[in-house]
Design an enzyme around this catalytic site. Structure first.
Site, PDB file in Angstrom:
ATOM      1  N   GLY A   1       0.933  -1.248  -0.063  1.00  0.00           N
ATOM      2  CA  GLY A   1      -0.157   0.181   0.009  1.00  0.00           C
ATOM      3  C   GLY A   1       0.923   1.211   0.018  1.00  0.00           C
TER       4      GLY A   1
ATOM      5  N   GLN B   1       2.967   9.977   1.250  1.00  0.00           N
ATOM      6  CA  GLN B   1       4.480   9.423   1.183  1.00  0.00           C
ATOM      7  C   GLN B   1       5.183   9.747   0.089  1.00  0.00           C
ATOM      8  OE1 GLN B   1       2.354   5.436   2.196  1.00  0.00           O
ATOM      9  NE2 GLN B   1       4.431   4.965   3.216  1.00  0.00           N
TER      10      GLN B   1
ATOM     11  N   CYS C   1       5.988  -0.041   7.188  1.00  0.00           N
ATOM     12  CA  CYS C   1       5.674   0.820   6.253  1.00  0.00           C
ATOM     13  C   CYS C   1       6.649   1.227   5.578  1.00  0.00           C
ATOM     14  CB  CYS C   1       5.463   2.124   7.284  1.00  0.00           C
ATOM     15  SG  CYS C   1       4.836   3.685   6.470  1.00  0.00           S
ATOM     16  N   LEU C   2       6.528   1.517   4.146  1.00  0.00           N
ATOM     17  CA  LEU C   2       7.723   2.030   3.330  1.00  0.00           C
ATOM     18  C   LEU C   2       8.217   3.235   3.759  1.00  0.00           C
ATOM     19  CD1 LEU C   2       5.811   1.244  -0.294  1.00  0.00           C
ATOM     20  CD2 LEU C   2       7.566  -0.064   1.214  1.00  0.00           C
TER      21      LEU C   2
ATOM     22  N   HIS D   1      -4.140   1.546   7.773  1.00  0.00           N
ATOM     23  CA  HIS D   1      -2.762   2.067   7.698  1.00  0.00           C
ATOM     24  C   HIS D   1      -2.725   3.462   6.700  1.00  0.00           C
ATOM     25  CE1 HIS D   1       1.719   1.616   8.005  1.00  0.00           C
ATOM     26  NE2 HIS D   1       1.489   2.239   7.010  1.00  0.00           N
ATOM     27  N   GLU D   2      -3.108   3.068   5.588  1.00  0.00           N
ATOM     28  CA  GLU D   2      -3.154   4.252   4.539  1.00  0.00           C
ATOM     29  C   GLU D   2      -3.773   5.376   4.832  1.00  0.00           C
ATOM     30  OE1 GLU D   2      -0.254   3.603   2.681  1.00  0.00           O
ATOM     31  OE2 GLU D   2      -0.228   1.520   2.899  1.00  0.00           O
TER      32      GLU D   2
ATOM     33  N   HIS E   1      -2.151   7.675   7.104  1.00  0.00           N
ATOM     34  CA  HIS E   1      -1.116   8.531   6.301  1.00  0.00           C
ATOM     35  C   HIS E   1      -1.902   9.783   5.883  1.00  0.00           C
ATOM     36  CE1 HIS E   1       2.658   6.206   6.421  1.00  0.00           C
ATOM     37  NE2 HIS E   1       1.986   5.313   5.818  1.00  0.00           N
TER      38      HIS E   1
HETATM   39 NI    NI Z   1       2.696   3.339   5.712  1.00  0.00          NI
END
Ligand code: NI
Length: 172
Positions: free
Chosen positions: A46, A51, A91-92, A133-134, A137
């Site tokens: 995701g 991000q 998380c990226l 989660h997204e 963000h």
């Molecule tokens: Ni993330």
């Protein structure tokens, strides 16, 4: 298409609140395509526009094993949430760190696709967790900020140590 640069925690730009999308333009479709390419290349399941330093309510998700089930959520809203699960999240924007976060087990989301068509999605399991989660963000929240104060302090200490070590390597 182009791969985009992913911001890393604690970059202050990750704290910005994403604005709703009002124009479903070719630029939006390009953003979605670039975000999908960036997510698959990372690889991740995701990615939120926040991000990649674009502060619009856009999310791409693919939780399939075969990486052929891309979901695009523009202006997502959770209209129903049920149950509770605690799963390991990564998380990226927080490379190499995983920890347990409590989330709703099932959610119903109303969103639009890249063309502006509204849809409703019932999600559970990994997909439901990933959506939450997204969506965090988009509100400027990174998953580590949902951990206990002690865990956040430990994580920050670890980051600082990694930075010092990297600096030492750079001058050695
Ligand atoms: Ni993330």
């Amino acid at each position: 298409m182009a791969r985009l640069t992913i911001l890393e925690y604690p970059d202050p730009r990750l704290k910005r609140i994403a604005a709703p999308v009002t124009e479903f333009s070719p630029e939006l479709r390009q953003l979605v395509a670039d975000m999908a390419e960036t997510m698959y290349a990372a690889p991740g399941i995701g990615l939120a526009a926040t991000q990649v330093d674009v502060h619009k309510q856009v999310i791409v998700i693919d939780v399939s094993e075969t990486k052929d089930d891309l979901r695009v959520l523009v202006n997502p809203k959770i209209v129903r949430a049920e149950g509770e699960v605690k799963g390991e999240e990564g998380c990226l924007s927080v490379p190499g760190y995983y920890d347990g976060v409590v989330r709703a087990e099932r959610v119903t989301v109303e969103a639009q696709d890249a063309e502006g068509r509204p849809f409703t999605l019932d999600a559970e399991g990994l997909l439901a967790v990933c959506i939450q989660h997204e969506m965090d963000h988009l509100k400027g929240i990174v998953f580590v900020e949902r951990l206990s104060q002690l865990k956040q302090l430990r994580y920050k200490a670890r980051l600082a140590k990694q930075k010092r070590e990297a600096a030492r390597r750079a001058v050695a």
